[in-house]
Design a protein around this motif. Structure first.
Motif, PDB file in Angstrom:
ATOM      1  N   GLY A 154      56.472  65.593  41.227  1.00  0.00           N
ATOM      2  CA  GLY A 154      56.221  64.548  40.252  1.00  0.00           C
ATOM      3  C   GLY A 154      54.887  63.858  40.428  1.00  0.00           C
ATOM      4  O   GLY A 154      54.181  63.586  39.443  1.00  0.00           O
ATOM      5  N   THR A 155      54.522  63.560  41.670  1.00  0.00           N
ATOM      6  CA  THR A 155      53.238  62.909  41.918  1.00  0.00           C
ATOM      7  C   THR A 155      52.094  63.823  41.518  1.00  0.00           C
ATOM      8  O   THR A 155      51.111  63.403  40.893  1.00  0.00           O
ATOM      9  CB  THR A 155      53.111  62.521  43.401  1.00  0.00           C
ATOM     10  N   ARG A 156      52.231  65.066  41.857  1.00  0.00           N
ATOM     11  CA  ARG A 156      51.223  66.075  41.520  1.00  0.00           C
ATOM     12  C   ARG A 156      51.047  66.181  40.010  1.00  0.00           C
ATOM     13  O   ARG A 156      49.919  66.191  39.500  1.00  0.00           O
ATOM     14  CB  ARG A 156      51.684  67.401  42.120  1.00  0.00           C
ATOM     15  N   LEU A 157      52.147  66.243  39.278  1.00  0.00           N
ATOM     16  CA  LEU A 157      52.076  66.371  37.828  1.00  0.00           C
ATOM     17  C   LEU A 157      51.544  65.091  37.191  1.00  0.00           C
ATOM     18  O   LEU A 157      50.679  65.136  36.311  1.00  0.00           O
ATOM     19  CB  LEU A 157      53.452  66.708  37.257  1.00  0.00           C
ATOM     20  N   ALA A 158      52.069  63.940  37.622  1.00  0.00           N
ATOM     21  CA  ALA A 158      51.644  62.671  37.033  1.00  0.00           C
ATOM     22  C   ALA A 158      50.160  62.423  37.261  1.00  0.00           C
ATOM     23  O   ALA A 158      49.453  61.924  36.376  1.00  0.00           O
ATOM     24  CB  ALA A 158      52.468  61.525  37.617  1.00  0.00           C
ATOM     25  N   SER A 159      49.671  62.777  38.440  1.00  0.00           N
ATOM     26  CA  SER A 159      48.246  62.597  38.729  1.00  0.00           C
ATOM     27  C   SER A 159      47.393  63.465  37.805  1.00  0.00           C
ATOM     28  O   SER A 159      46.310  63.054  37.370  1.00  0.00           O
ATOM     29  CB  SER A 159      47.957  62.948  40.185  1.00  0.00           C
ATOM     30  N   SER A 160      47.880  64.651  37.489  1.00  0.00           N
ATOM     31  CA  SER A 160      47.156  65.528  36.560  1.00  0.00           C
ATOM     32  C   SER A 160      47.224  64.987  35.134  1.00  0.00           C
ATOM     33  O   SER A 160      46.219  64.978  34.414  1.00  0.00           O
ATOM     34  CB  SER A 160      47.739  66.944  36.612  1.00  0.00           C
ATOM     35  N   LEU A 161      48.397  64.514  34.723  1.00  0.00           N
ATOM     36  CA  LEU A 161      48.548  63.984  33.370  1.00  0.00           C
ATOM     37  C   LEU A 161      47.703  62.734  33.163  1.00  0.00           C
ATOM     38  O   LEU A 161      47.208  62.489  32.053  1.00  0.00           O
ATOM     39  CB  LEU A 161      50.023  63.661  33.097  1.00  0.00           C
ATOM     40  N   ALA A 162      47.533  61.955  34.221  1.00  0.00           N
ATOM     41  CA  ALA A 162      46.742  60.725  34.104  1.00  0.00           C
ATOM     42  C   ALA A 162      45.327  61.024  33.622  1.00  0.00           C
ATOM     43  O   ALA A 162      44.706  60.201  32.934  1.00  0.00           O
ATOM     44  CB  ALA A 162      46.697  60.001  35.447  1.00  0.00           C
ATOM     45  N   LYS A 163      44.817  62.186  33.959  1.00  0.00           N
ATOM     46  CA  LYS A 163      43.459  62.547  33.564  1.00  0.00           C
ATOM     47  C   LYS A 163      43.335  62.793  32.059  1.00  0.00           C
ATOM     48  O   LYS A 163      42.223  62.843  31.521  1.00  0.00           O
ATOM     49  CB  LYS A 163      43.018  63.783  34.335  1.00  0.00           C
ATOM     50  N   LEU A 164      44.475  62.930  31.398  1.00  0.00           N
ATOM     51  CA  LEU A 164      44.479  63.106  29.948  1.00  0.00           C
ATOM     52  C   LEU A 164      44.793  61.805  29.212  1.00  0.00           C
ATOM     53  O   LEU A 164      44.734  61.768  27.985  1.00  0.00           O
ATOM     54  CB  LEU A 164      45.508  64.166  29.549  1.00  0.00           C
TER      55      LEU A 164
END
Length: 258
Positions: A23-33
């Motif tokens: 979840g942290t990995r995905l959320a950190s990536s989504l934050a960039k969008l």
């Protein structure tokens, strides 16, 4: 109320998941969008942005019993007004907070993603190792002095996983009943397997959450960055933990969400 956002420039995203599920990995990536690149990670947990809401509930100042649910809902809704994106682990939060978050986020027009890990044994091994060694990320996992984790408490871990999966199912069902349309995604489909399949799954996630970049090359660049991310690098040490085969056999009988 159906999912949506305040407008094309202000998507609101909520990732529902469990610890050690990416979840942290995905959320950190989504934050960039996200327009403001902001994503809160478990904001109702201890020492996080909105732990005060949880404290208010624990101390009875927003107790959902005795007709006080409105007070808790108001506190959660106020917090949501400050969070365009957040990740919430249902296994570490009080059920009352999760239920209030579900109600408030649907009313506020969030788009929802439910993130699971199909192979429960992988999540449980990661969780056991992290708790025993305090290696919760790449930096701490790279230490040379990590202790050897103790034998696996198989029955306790299985009971924990059953409870966690039940909570995640309840969230998914609750979202649907409330008129939302959560997207169910598995860790394995995002971070394992052929790049082509992972690319397609990532595109589906971005599209569902309303985060699709205007330019196709921007999506491609983002996807390449996600595909290049690595886990914390401790899986090779799990095989030596006593009880692993027993846990794997038992956890294999647990059914994922879908």
């Amino acid at each position: 109320m159906a999912e949506g956002s305040d407008g094309p420039d202000r998507p609101k995203v909520l990732v529902w998941t469990l610890q050690r599920t990416g979840g942290t990995r995905l959320a950190s990536s989504l934050a960039k969008l996200m327009p403001d690149a902001r994503f809160e990670h478990e904001p109702f947990a201890h020492m996080r942005a909105f732990h005060g809401v949880t404290q208010a509930w624990r101390t009875g100042r927003a107790d959902p019993s005795g007709g006080q649910a409105v007070a808790l809902d108001a506190l959660v809704s106020q917090a949501l007004a400050e969070m365009p994106g957040l990740k919430h682990c249902v296994d570490t939060a009080p059920v009352a907070i999760t239920r209030a978050l579900l109600r408030g986020s649907v009313a506020a027009g969030y788009r929802h993603l439910v993130l699971q890990r199909r192979r429960s044994v992988d999540r449980l091994l990661s969780l056991h190792f992290a708790k025993a060694t305090k290696a919760w990320g790449r930096a701490s996992a790279a230490r040379d002095d990590l202790p050897e984790p103790p034998p696996l408490p198989v029955e306790a871990l299985l009971a924990h996983e059953e409870g966690c999966l039940a909570r995640l199912r309840q969230v998914r069902t609750g979202l649907r009943k409330a008129g939302a349309a959560p997207l169910l995604v598995a860790y394995e489909d995002l971070y394992e397997g052929p790049a082509e399949a992972r690319t397609a799954q990532l595109a589906a996630v971005v599209r569902h959450l309303g985060l699709m970049p205007a330019k196709d090359e921007d999506l491609q660049a983002w996807t390449r960055a996600v595909l290049a991310t690595r886990d914390q690098g401790t899986r090779g040490r799990y095989a030596a933990i006593p009880g692993r085969e027993e846990l794997a056999a038992a956890a294999g009988r647990l059914a994922p969400l879908g």
